[in-house]
Scaffold this motif. Structure first.
Motif, mmCIF file in Angstrom:
data_model
loop_
_atom_site.group_PDB
_atom_site.id
_atom_site.type_symbol
_atom_site.label_atom_id
_atom_site.label_comp_id
_atom_site.label_asym_id
_atom_site.label_seq_id
_atom_site.Cartn_x
_atom_site.Cartn_y
_atom_site.Cartn_z
ATOM 1 N N ARG A 61 0.827 -1.204 0.000
ATOM 2 C CA ARG A 61 0.000 0.000 0.000
ATOM 3 C C ARG A 61 0.859 1.252 0.000
ATOM 4 O O ARG A 61 0.557 2.231 -0.670
ATOM 5 C CB ARG A 61 -0.915 0.020 1.225
ATOM 6 C CG ARG A 61 -2.195 -0.724 1.045
ATOM 7 C CD ARG A 61 -3.197 -0.369 2.134
ATOM 8 N NE ARG A 61 -2.648 -0.409 3.476
ATOM 9 C CZ ARG A 61 -2.671 -1.476 4.278
ATOM 10 N NH1 ARG A 61 -3.205 -2.590 3.845
ATOM 11 N NH2 ARG A 61 -2.168 -1.418 5.488
ATOM 12 N N ARG A 62 1.942 1.226 0.771
ATOM 13 C CA ARG A 62 2.827 2.395 0.863
ATOM 14 C C ARG A 62 3.606 2.619 -0.425
ATOM 15 O O ARG A 62 3.864 3.752 -0.807
ATOM 16 C CB ARG A 62 3.827 2.225 2.005
ATOM 17 C CG ARG A 62 3.212 2.219 3.349
ATOM 18 C CD ARG A 62 2.919 3.611 3.762
ATOM 19 N NE ARG A 62 2.399 3.620 5.126
ATOM 20 C CZ ARG A 62 1.932 4.677 5.693
ATOM 21 N NH1 ARG A 62 1.922 5.803 5.062
ATOM 22 N NH2 ARG A 62 1.452 4.609 6.906
ATOM 23 N N ARG A 64 2.828 1.449 -3.544
ATOM 24 C CA ARG A 64 2.035 1.505 -4.757
ATOM 25 C C ARG A 64 1.871 2.958 -5.199
ATOM 26 O O ARG A 64 1.506 3.821 -4.409
ATOM 27 C CB ARG A 64 0.655 0.903 -4.511
ATOM 28 C CG ARG A 64 -0.194 0.798 -5.769
ATOM 29 C CD ARG A 64 -1.555 0.187 -5.484
ATOM 30 N NE ARG A 64 -1.420 -1.101 -4.792
ATOM 31 C CZ ARG A 64 -2.107 -1.427 -3.710
ATOM 32 N NH1 ARG A 64 -2.954 -0.584 -3.172
ATOM 33 N NH2 ARG A 64 -1.935 -2.594 -3.162
ATOM 34 N N PRO A 65 2.159 3.227 -6.450
ATOM 35 C CA PRO A 65 1.979 4.621 -6.916
ATOM 36 C C PRO A 65 0.500 5.016 -6.897
ATOM 37 O O PRO A 65 -0.365 4.227 -7.291
ATOM 38 C CB PRO A 65 2.542 4.607 -8.336
ATOM 39 C CG PRO A 65 2.576 3.183 -8.738
ATOM 40 C CD PRO A 65 2.637 2.357 -7.492
ATOM 41 N N ARG A 66 0.228 6.188 -6.436
ATOM 42 C CA ARG A 66 -1.138 6.669 -6.363
ATOM 43 C C ARG A 66 -1.558 7.225 -7.728
ATOM 44 O O ARG A 66 -0.755 7.871 -8.405
ATOM 45 C CB ARG A 66 -1.264 7.755 -5.308
ATOM 46 C CG ARG A 66 -1.003 7.213 -3.939
ATOM 47 C CD ARG A 66 -1.205 8.282 -2.912
ATOM 48 N NE ARG A 66 -0.937 7.724 -1.590
ATOM 49 C CZ ARG A 66 -1.041 8.384 -0.490
ATOM 50 N NH1 ARG A 66 -1.394 9.640 -0.504
ATOM 51 N NH2 ARG A 66 -0.787 7.819 0.655
ATOM 52 N N PRO A 67 -2.793 6.994 -8.090
ATOM 53 C CA PRO A 67 -3.244 7.535 -9.368
ATOM 54 C C PRO A 67 -3.309 9.063 -9.324
ATOM 55 O O PRO A 67 -3.751 9.652 -8.333
ATOM 56 C CB PRO A 67 -4.635 6.931 -9.564
ATOM 57 C CG PRO A 67 -5.059 6.485 -8.212
ATOM 58 C CD PRO A 67 -3.823 6.219 -7.423
ATOM 59 N N THR A 68 -2.812 9.688 -10.362
ATOM 60 C CA THR A 68 -2.865 11.142 -10.440
ATOM 61 C C THR A 68 -4.025 11.556 -11.334
ATOM 62 O O THR A 68 -4.338 10.914 -12.314
ATOM 63 C CB THR A 68 -1.556 11.697 -11.000
ATOM 64 O OG1 THR A 68 -1.316 11.106 -12.273
ATOM 65 C CG2 THR A 68 -0.409 11.391 -10.063
ATOM 66 N N CYS A 69 -4.660 12.610 -10.976
ATOM 67 C CA CYS A 69 -5.822 13.070 -11.736
ATOM 68 C C CYS A 69 -5.415 14.016 -12.827
ATOM 69 O O CYS A 69 -4.496 14.692 -12.878
ATOM 70 C CB CYS A 69 -6.823 13.762 -10.809
ATOM 71 S SG CYS A 69 -7.516 12.607 -9.631
#
Length: 69
Positions: A61-62, A64-69
């Motif tokens: 979770r830490r 994993r790249p977060r989706p960018t809007c």
């Protein structure tokens, strides 16, 4: 008194009293760690959490790249 000195004293006392020798320091460390792991898994199951893979999921979770809007 260091742990080595205490072990030597305990071994001498056991020998003098005819008792079995005491285990060397660190002889059961791995067994203690396994029992601690089993206890923590047991407590996790009782609390309704997954018993295996919790650390790996938390790291994923830490990292994993977060989706960018």
């Amino acid at each position: 008194m260091s742990i080595t000195q205490q072990y030597a004293l305990d071994t001498y006392r056991a020998w003098r009293h005819g008792a079995p020798a005491v285990p060397a320091p660190g002889a059961h460390d791995w067994q203690v760690m396994r029992e601690l792991r089993d206890y923590r898994q047991f407590r996790a199951v009782l609390a309704g959490r997954p018993a295996h893979g919790r650390l790996r999921r938390a790291l994923a979770r830490r990292l994993r790249p977060r989706p960018t809007c």
